[in-house]
Design an enzyme around this catalytic site. Structure first.
Site, short mmCIF file in Angstrom:
data_model
loop_
_atom_site.label_atom_id
_atom_site.label_comp_id
_atom_site.label_asym_id
_atom_site.label_seq_id
_atom_site.Cartn_x
_atom_site.Cartn_y
_atom_site.Cartn_z
CB CYS A 90 37.43 44.52 38.56
SG CYS A 90 35.94 43.75 39.25
CB CYS A 253 34.19 44.48 46.47
SG CYS A 253 34.95 45.70 45.38
#
Length: 347
Positions: A90, A253
């Site tokens: 992530c 992101c």
């Protein structure tokens, strides 16, 4: 009664939450963080649910668990937890966790200005800049990223026929660029994009084989990226990233930006070293670049992208959990939704 206490640093990366667990996490078995992720998912997924879902979290929560380094040349390790699951990688949480670890004095990097982190997807190298006690930015070089499927045609009834690329940047992303049946993310509400993103994930997982060529444990899509026109004239792109069934990324992101940089480079739309300022739904941004070209074991062309962004600590928290509490391991409202076949249709 079994009672657990978790101490956390709270903050966000470009608007997206990061809750970093710094005390209370279990010891995990495995020689790599990928193996330890498997152990965590099998035995301790209740911790993810407890800290990410309601009543302690919310449907868009994201976090990490801080661990000692796995290798002598690393500074620390991370496990990624969020509402959609325990991810291999992530990006926004990596940027946030490095910032938090430095500002909170949890690590003293072996090389000044450089942080090395062990994560399930591999080893991550990052650089950072400081302004006094504040880490003003972090730039990490991600795992090898690549375009897996190019110009897929999918039949998506709400919009019609769509052209889709699927790229990897630590997670797999179907990327829907602006096209005749999709004029851009700015033309639709976040809730609509969330619902469609959830449906496209299911459609692709039923009809397309999505498997990492070097790690078959990484398979399927759990994300979707809708693109559109940037809000700022300084940016080159914008994306709304959907994760799982309920999460809309407030940041651009990190793994999604990595996938998009890999996609654009593979298509000849981005030169090596050129900056790609990538906006989010709310207008926050990361800066992505092609840091290195490489080739995977199967001969596939890939890159190592770099992603630069900012994060801020907003507080600290201590969460107490015992199994006498109602919903002690968290809940989502989706847990209580009626089956689709019994839901009423509103006119």
């Amino acid at each position: 009664m079994t009672r657990h206490v978790f101490n956390c640093i709270e903050g966000h990366t470009e608007g997206m939450p990061v809750r970093m667990v710094i005390a209370g996490a279990p010891s995990l078995k495995g020689e790599t963080m990928s193996e330890r992720r498997t152990h965590f998912v099998a035995q301790y997924d209740w911790i993810r649910r407890t800290l990410m879902l309601e009543p302690r979290g919310h449907s868009h929560m994201s976090g990490t668990i801080f661990y000692p380094p796995m290798r002598e040349d690393s500074d620390f390790s991370l496990l990624f937890i969020e509402t959609s699951g325990c991810l291999p990688m992530c990006g926004h949480a990596t940027l946030g966790s490095i910032t938090f670890a430095l500002e909170a004095g949890l690590i003293e990097p072996k090389v000044p200005g450089v942080v090395v982190v062990d994560v399930p997807a591999g080893q991550i190298h990052a650089t950072y800049t400081r302004n006094g006690d504040k880490v003003s930015s972090v730039c990490f070089t991600n795992v090898p990223s690549f375009l897996l499927h190019r110009d897929l045609t999918i039949d998506f009834p709400p919009l019609g026929s769509l052209n889709v690329d699927i790229a990897y940047g630590g997670n797999f992303y179907p990327i829907i660029e602006v096209q005749p049946n999709f004029p851009g993310c700015e033309h639709f509400s976040p809730q609509q994009l969330l619902e469609w993103g959830r449906d496209i994930q299911g459609l692709i997982n039923r009809t397309v084989e999505v498997v990492h060529p070097q790690n078959p444990a990484i398979r399927g899509v759990n994300h979707c990226m809708w693109t559109g026109s940037p809000l700022s004239g300084e940016s080159q792109g914008r994306a709304v990233v959907i994760a799982g069934s309920s999460l809309i990324d407030r940041s651009p992101c990190g793994t999604g930006s990595s996938a998009r940089v890999a996609q654009r480079f593979a298509r000849g739309w981005l030169a090596q070293g050129a900056a790609y300022r990538h906006e989010s739904l709310i207008g926050s941004y990361f800066i992505g670049r092609v840091a290195q070209q490489l080739e995977l074991e199967d001969g596939r062309k890939a890159i190592r992208p770099s992603i630069e962004g900012r994060a801020w600590i907003t507080g600290r928290a201590e969460f107490m959990v015992d199994d006498t509490q109602p919903w002690w391991d968290g809940f989502s409202l989706e847990d209580f939704a009626a089956p689709a076949s019994t839901q009423e249709t509103s006119l």
